[in-house]
Design a protein around this motif. Structure first.
Motif, PDB file in Angstrom:
ATOM      1  N   GLY A   1      -2.218  -1.409  -3.534  1.00  0.00           N
ATOM      2  CA  GLY A   1      -3.518  -1.896  -3.097  1.00  0.00           C
ATOM      3  C   GLY A   1      -4.580  -1.651  -4.158  1.00  0.00           C
ATOM      4  O   GLY A   1      -5.495  -2.463  -4.341  1.00  0.00           O
ATOM      5  N   ASP A   2      -4.454  -0.528  -4.881  1.00  0.00           N
ATOM      6  CA  ASP A   2      -5.441  -0.172  -5.893  1.00  0.00           C
ATOM      7  C   ASP A   2      -4.862   0.042  -7.282  1.00  0.00           C
ATOM      8  O   ASP A   2      -5.550   0.560  -8.165  1.00  0.00           O
TER       9      ASP A   2
ATOM     10  N   ASN B   1       0.800  -1.226   0.000  1.00  0.00           N
ATOM     11  CA  ASN B   1       0.000   0.000   0.000  1.00  0.00           C
ATOM     12  C   ASN B   1       0.832   1.275   0.000  1.00  0.00           C
ATOM     13  O   ASN B   1       0.285   2.370  -0.144  1.00  0.00           O
TER      14      ASN B   1
ATOM     15  N   HIS C   1      -9.983  -3.139  -1.716  1.00  0.00           N
ATOM     16  CA  HIS C   1      -8.849  -2.783  -2.560  1.00  0.00           C
ATOM     17  C   HIS C   1      -8.890  -3.620  -3.826  1.00  0.00           C
ATOM     18  O   HIS C   1      -9.374  -4.762  -3.820  1.00  0.00           O
TER      19      HIS C   1
ATOM     20  N   ARG D   1     -11.169   3.073  -1.111  1.00  0.00           N
ATOM     21  CA  ARG D   1      -9.957   3.694  -0.580  1.00  0.00           C
ATOM     22  C   ARG D   1      -9.405   4.768  -1.517  1.00  0.00           C
ATOM     23  O   ARG D   1      -9.364   5.939  -1.182  1.00  0.00           O
TER      24      ARG D   1
END
Length: 278
Positions: free
Chosen positions: A128-129, A79, A177, A148
């Motif tokens: 994470g994304d 992340n 995520h 997020r």
């Protein structure tokens, strides 16, 4: 065409991990976190070390980011940033409990002396994304939003990294995520759980990746998609036996690891591993 296992090629990767020396579930910022469930830190460390050793055994390089007091989620190293071709697009966390992690990751990249670090202006939570596929359409970023990361951060990442970013909307809070709903299996193809995405995003993924491996809800809930793959060897949660069988049928080699303690914080293999792309 039937793909046989010998056609899958591994590529040596470089990763960044952070040991769970400070790991605990002291707050709840995703549906998986239960503050009443105790964490066995010693077991978490053993499981993390096994994951690190597994990646090294497969021929990959693993750098270690020291854990810091007061940051129990630093173990989820994915992340902290998103890297492509020597540029690190930094994270800006949504929740204040994790905000200071971004500075620790920035310090790592700056200390290396070889990275161009981009400070973000909008909320995003690193790998994470974000997922990167260098062989898909000349190099493509898949970017999640909905829980997020803010969608506007996708265009900022695209500009900073010089790669097109495809925005994908996450709609199921259990898959908060992108990296718990979708994974790069190699440099050009993915696995994903369609139910985690909006109808429009499902159509986009089907169009872009007609040969993707489709996971079912059981696979996703077992954190099977929170995986790390080198193009041949796929390291994934030991609970994800159904997905492991699908990977084997598709010509990949699943490598199962037990991360039960770290799952208590809402993460598994990929959450613990950031890929460094110099």
């Amino acid at each position: 065409m039937v793909i046989v296992k010998d056609e899958r090629m591994s590529r040596k990767r470089t990763y960044l991990m952070c040991p769970p020396e400070r790991f605990t579930v002291a707050y709840a910022i995703n549906p998986w976190m239960d503050t009443s469930a105790p964490v066995d830190v010693e077991l978490a460390l053993k499981q993390w070390q096994l994951l690190r050793e597994t990646l090294a055994r497969l021929g990959h390089t693993v750098h270690v980011l020291p854990a810091q007091d007061g940051l129990p989620d630093m173990v989820y190293a994915a992340n902290g940033a998103f890297t492509v071709d020597g540029t690190a697009f930094g994270a800006r966390f949504r929740y204040p409990q994790r905000t200071a992690e971004a500075a620790a990751h920035r310090a790592f990249y700056e200390e290396q002396g070889t990275w161009a670090y981009v400070e973000p202006t909008e909320i995003n939570e690193g790998e994470g994304d974000f997922a990167y596929l260098p062989d898909a359409y000349g190099g493509m970023i898949l970017a999640g939003y909905g829980f997020r990361t803010e969608a506007v951060a996708h265009s900022h990442a695209q500009e900073a990294l010089g790669r097109p970013a495809i925005s994908l909307q996450l709609v199921d809070p259990r898959f908060y995520h992108l990296d718990v709903a979708l994974a790069a299996l190699d440099d050009g193809n993915i696995a994903y759980y369609p139910g985690a995405f909006s109808a429009g995003s499902q159509r986009i993924l089907a169009q872009l990746f007609p040969d993707a491996l489709l996971a079912d809800e059981a696979d996703a809930l077992a954190f099977g998609l929170n995986l790390v793959s080198d193009g041949r060897n796929v390291v994934l949660n030991a609970e994800a036996t159904g997905l492991a069988a699908k990977l084997t049928a598709a010509g990949y080699t699943p490598v199962l690891v037990e991360l039960s303690e770290l799952k208590k914080g809402g993460g598994s293999v990929k959450c613990c591993v950031a890929e460094l792309r110099p």
